[in-house]
Design a protein around this motif. Structure first.
Motif, PDB file in Angstrom:
ATOM      1  N   THR A   4       0.874  -1.182   0.000  1.00 39.62           N
ATOM      2  CA  THR A   4       0.000   0.000   0.000  1.00 39.62           C
ATOM      3  C   THR A   4       0.906   1.225   0.000  1.00 39.62           C
ATOM      4  N   HIS A   5       0.602   2.160  -0.901  1.00 41.61           N
ATOM      5  CA  HIS A   5       1.410   3.372  -1.034  1.00 41.61           C
ATOM      6  C   HIS A   5       0.850   4.486  -0.169  1.00 41.61           C
ATOM      7  N   LEU A   6       1.652   4.984   0.757  1.00 41.75           N
ATOM      8  CA  LEU A   6       1.218   6.121   1.569  1.00 41.75           C
ATOM      9  C   LEU A   6       2.171   7.281   1.319  1.00 41.75           C
ATOM     10  N   SER A   7       1.684   8.294   0.598  1.00 40.90           N
ATOM     11  CA  SER A   7       2.497   9.487   0.374  1.00 40.90           C
ATOM     12  C   SER A   7       2.191  10.485   1.485  1.00 40.90           C
ATOM     13  N   ALA A   8       3.218  10.817   2.271  1.00 37.77           N
ATOM     14  CA  ALA A   8       3.002  11.760   3.386  1.00 37.77           C
ATOM     15  C   ALA A   8       2.491  13.100   2.840  1.00 37.77           C
ATOM     16  N   GLY A   9       3.066  13.537   1.714  1.00 31.51           N
ATOM     17  CA  GLY A   9       2.627  14.802   1.116  1.00 31.51           C
ATOM     18  C   GLY A   9       1.159  14.747   0.715  1.00 31.51           C
ATOM     19  N   ASP A  10       0.735  13.629   0.104  1.00 34.79           N
ATOM     20  CA  ASP A  10      -0.674  13.494  -0.309  1.00 34.79           C
ATOM     21  C   ASP A  10      -1.590  13.493   0.909  1.00 34.79           C
ATOM     22  N   LEU A  11      -1.166  12.822   1.979  1.00 35.94           N
ATOM     23  CA  LEU A  11      -1.994  12.790   3.195  1.00 35.94           C
ATOM     24  C   LEU A  11      -2.139  14.197   3.775  1.00 35.94           C
ATOM     25  N   LEU A  12      -1.052  14.958   3.728  1.00 33.50           N
ATOM     26  CA  LEU A  12      -1.115  16.333   4.248  1.00 33.50           C
ATOM     27  C   LEU A  12      -2.014  17.203   3.366  1.00 33.50           C
ATOM     28  N   ARG A  13      -1.909  17.021   2.048  1.00 35.36           N
ATOM     29  CA  ARG A  13      -2.772  17.809   1.139  1.00 35.36           C
ATOM     30  C   ARG A  13      -4.240  17.430   1.327  1.00 35.36           C
ATOM     31  N   ALA A  14      -4.522  16.152   1.592  1.00 33.99           N
ATOM     32  CA  ALA A  14      -5.911  15.724   1.834  1.00 33.99           C
ATOM     33  C   ALA A  14      -6.419  16.345   3.136  1.00 33.99           C
ATOM     34  N   GLU A  15      -5.512  16.474   4.096  1.00 32.21           N
ATOM     35  CA  GLU A  15      -5.894  17.060   5.390  1.00 32.21           C
ATOM     36  C   GLU A  15      -6.266  18.539   5.205  1.00 32.21           C
ATOM     37  N   ILE A  16      -5.551  19.237   4.336  1.00 36.94           N
ATOM     38  CA  ILE A  16      -5.895  20.641   4.050  1.00 36.94           C
ATOM     39  C   ILE A  16      -7.300  20.680   3.448  1.00 36.94           C
ATOM     40  N   LYS A  17      -7.523  19.830   2.464  1.00 39.76           N
ATOM     41  CA  LYS A  17      -8.818  19.818   1.756  1.00 39.76           C
ATOM     42  C   LYS A  17      -9.973  19.477   2.677  1.00 39.76           C
ATOM     43  N   SER A  18      -9.717  18.620   3.667  1.00 43.04           N
ATOM     44  CA  SER A  18     -10.799  18.162   4.543  1.00 43.04           C
ATOM     45  C   SER A  18     -11.287  19.269   5.472  1.00 43.04           C
ATOM     46  N   GLY A  19     -10.589  20.402   5.474  1.00 42.43           N
ATOM     47  CA  GLY A  19     -10.996  21.524   6.320  1.00 42.43           C
ATOM     48  C   GLY A  19     -10.657  21.306   7.790  1.00 42.43           C
ATOM     49  N   SER A  20      -9.621  20.478   8.044  1.00 42.48           N
ATOM     50  CA  SER A  20      -9.249  20.203   9.441  1.00 42.48           C
ATOM     51  C   SER A  20      -8.672  21.461  10.098  1.00 42.48           C
ATOM     52  N   GLU A  21      -8.645  21.450  11.439  1.00 41.74           N
ATOM     53  CA  GLU A  21      -8.160  22.638  12.153  1.00 41.74           C
ATOM     54  C   GLU A  21      -6.686  22.912  11.862  1.00 41.74           C
ATOM     55  N   ASN A  22      -5.932  21.869  11.477  1.00 32.88           N
ATOM     56  CA  ASN A  22      -4.516  22.070  11.138  1.00 32.88           C
ATOM     57  C   ASN A  22      -4.308  22.528   9.698  1.00 32.88           C
ATOM     58  N   GLY A  23      -5.380  22.563   8.932  1.00 32.22           N
ATOM     59  CA  GLY A  23      -5.276  22.799   7.497  1.00 32.22           C
ATOM     60  C   GLY A  23      -4.464  24.021   7.119  1.00 32.22           C
ATOM     61  N   THR A  24      -4.760  25.146   7.739  1.00 31.20           N
ATOM     62  CA  THR A  24      -4.080  26.393   7.362  1.00 31.20           C
ATOM     63  C   THR A  24      -2.588  26.323   7.691  1.00 31.20           C
ATOM     64  N   MET A  25      -2.284  25.768   8.865  1.00 29.45           N
ATOM     65  CA  MET A  25      -0.876  25.623   9.264  1.00 29.45           C
ATOM     66  C   MET A  25      -0.137  24.753   8.234  1.00 29.45           C
ATOM     67  N   ILE A  26      -0.755  23.613   7.883  1.00 32.17           N
ATOM     68  CA  ILE A  26      -0.099  22.695   6.926  1.00 32.17           C
ATOM     69  C   ILE A  26       0.109  23.404   5.586  1.00 32.17           C
ATOM     70  N   GLN A  27      -0.930  24.106   5.143  1.00 26.42           N
ATOM     71  CA  GLN A  27      -0.853  24.792   3.844  1.00 26.42           C
ATOM     72  C   GLN A  27       0.303  25.799   3.828  1.00 26.42           C
ATOM     73  N   ASN A  28       0.433  26.560   4.912  1.00 28.93           N
ATOM     74  CA  ASN A  28       1.508  27.547   4.972  1.00 28.93           C
ATOM     75  C   ASN A  28       2.880  26.890   4.966  1.00 28.93           C
ATOM     76  N   MET A  29       3.001  25.765   5.690  1.00 28.79           N
ATOM     77  CA  MET A  29       4.298  25.078   5.731  1.00 28.79           C
ATOM     78  C   MET A  29       4.647  24.552   4.325  1.00 28.79           C
ATOM     79  N   ILE A  30       3.679  23.963   3.654  1.00 25.90           N
ATOM     80  CA  ILE A  30       3.944  23.397   2.320  1.00 25.90           C
ATOM     81  C   ILE A  30       4.337  24.497   1.331  1.00 25.90           C
ATOM     82  N   LYS A  31       3.654  25.640   1.422  1.00 29.89           N
ATOM     83  CA  LYS A  31       3.972  26.758   0.520  1.00 29.89           C
ATOM     84  C   LYS A  31       5.410  27.229   0.707  1.00 29.89           C
ATOM     85  N   GLU A  32       5.906  27.103   1.936  1.00 27.81           N
ATOM     86  CA  GLU A  32       7.272  27.522   2.247  1.00 27.81           C
ATOM     87  C   GLU A  32       8.282  26.388   2.110  1.00 27.81           C
ATOM     88  N   GLY A  33       7.785  25.205   1.758  1.00 27.93           N
ATOM     89  CA  GLY A  33       8.671  24.041   1.626  1.00 27.93           C
ATOM     90  C   GLY A  33       9.185  23.542   2.966  1.00 27.93           C
TER      91      GLY A  33
END
Ligand code: UDP
Ligand code: MG
Length: 241
Positions: free
Chosen positions: A49-78
């Motif tokens: 089973t393939h688990l991409s950490a990046g994909d899981l984080l992007r799905a978490e942003i999409k799901s509207g979770s409370e961490n979403g904005t934090m994750i999005q900002n971190m990803i934008k900054e690499g």
């Protein structure tokens, strides 16, 4: 091919991961080195089973979770998202998959990620598949792939390269010192890279097959020998009586 640690003595692993034995392969390499593409091939051929950490984080942003904005900002900054967030997502995905062998792609990205994963789950990777590729080639691929990712722009790409060199390479060095790194030349075309990947995954399966085959032929030969002995006995008795 490496070890799978029984996680049964770990308490902080959220319950059900502790009861099972998992095979985990970490798939690492710079951004654009082809981790996702090759993982899809490995899934098809070897049943992981393939688990991409990046994909899981992007799905978490999409799901509207409370961490979403934090994750999005971190990803934008690499930048690297805090371990506890990523590890929780990985654990959940492992539990939900029903499988017992996983390719964890794009994680661990730094020493802290690595140590936290091992101590929280009690799982050590069987080995680390490392895709080696030049920055020029990776940059070319990222700028051409058009997946609509917010971090595939030249500014963020440069930041991701820097984070990879500074934080992720030490993780690969750590596993190299333990003899667990299987390095692949990832600058070649997809099919050629997959040939090299297959060679890494095949030996275990083949060895298992050979062992079963030789077990079977050993039992067959033993049976024949015993049968032969019985016939010999029978004739000896008849001749002497
Ligand atoms: N990321 C993270 N932790 C992880 C995996 C990904 O923080 O364990 C973030 C990080 O900001 C990274 C981004 O997600 O730059 C994209 O990661 P992905 O693995 O999807 O892409 P790659 O950089 O390997 O192409
Ligand atoms: Mg990826």
């Amino acid at each position: 091919m490496g070890t799978v640690v029984d996680a049964s003595n770990k308490e902080a692993n959220g319950g059900s991961l502790s009861e099972k034995k998992f095979r985990v392969v970490f798939v690492l390499g710079g951004p654009g080195s082809g981790k996702g593409t090759q993982c899809a091939n490995i899934v098809q051929h070897f049943g992981f089973t393939h688990l991409s950490a990046g994909d899981l984080l992007r799905a978490e942003i999409k799901s509207g979770s409370e961490n979403g904005t934090m994750i999005q900002n971190m990803i934008k900054e690499g930048k690297i998202v805090p371990s506890e967030v990523t590890i929780k997502l990985l654990q959940r995905a492992m539990q939900e998959s029903g499988n017992d062998k996983f390719l964890i792609d794009g994680f661990p990205r730094n020493e802290e990620n690595r140590a936290a994963f091992e101590s929280v789950t009690g799982i050590e990777p069987e080995f680390v598949l490392f895709f080696e590729c030049s920055e020029e080639e990776m940059e070319r691929r990222l700028l051409n792939r058009n997946q609509g990712r917010e971090d595939d722009n030249i500014d963020t790409i440069r930041k991701r390269f820097k984070v990879f060199m500074e934080s992720s390479l030490p993780v690969i060095e750590y596993y190299k010192s333990k003899g667990k790194v299987r390095q692949i030349d990832a600058a070649k075309p997809i099919e050629e890279v997959f040939e090299a990947v297959k060679a890494v995954f095949t030996p275990l399966n083949e060895k298992v097959k050979h062992r079963h085959r030789s077990d079977a032929s050993w039992s067959f030969n033993r049976c024949m020998r015993q049968f032969g002995e019985k016939i010999k006995c029978f004739w000896t008795r008849r001749v002497s009586s």
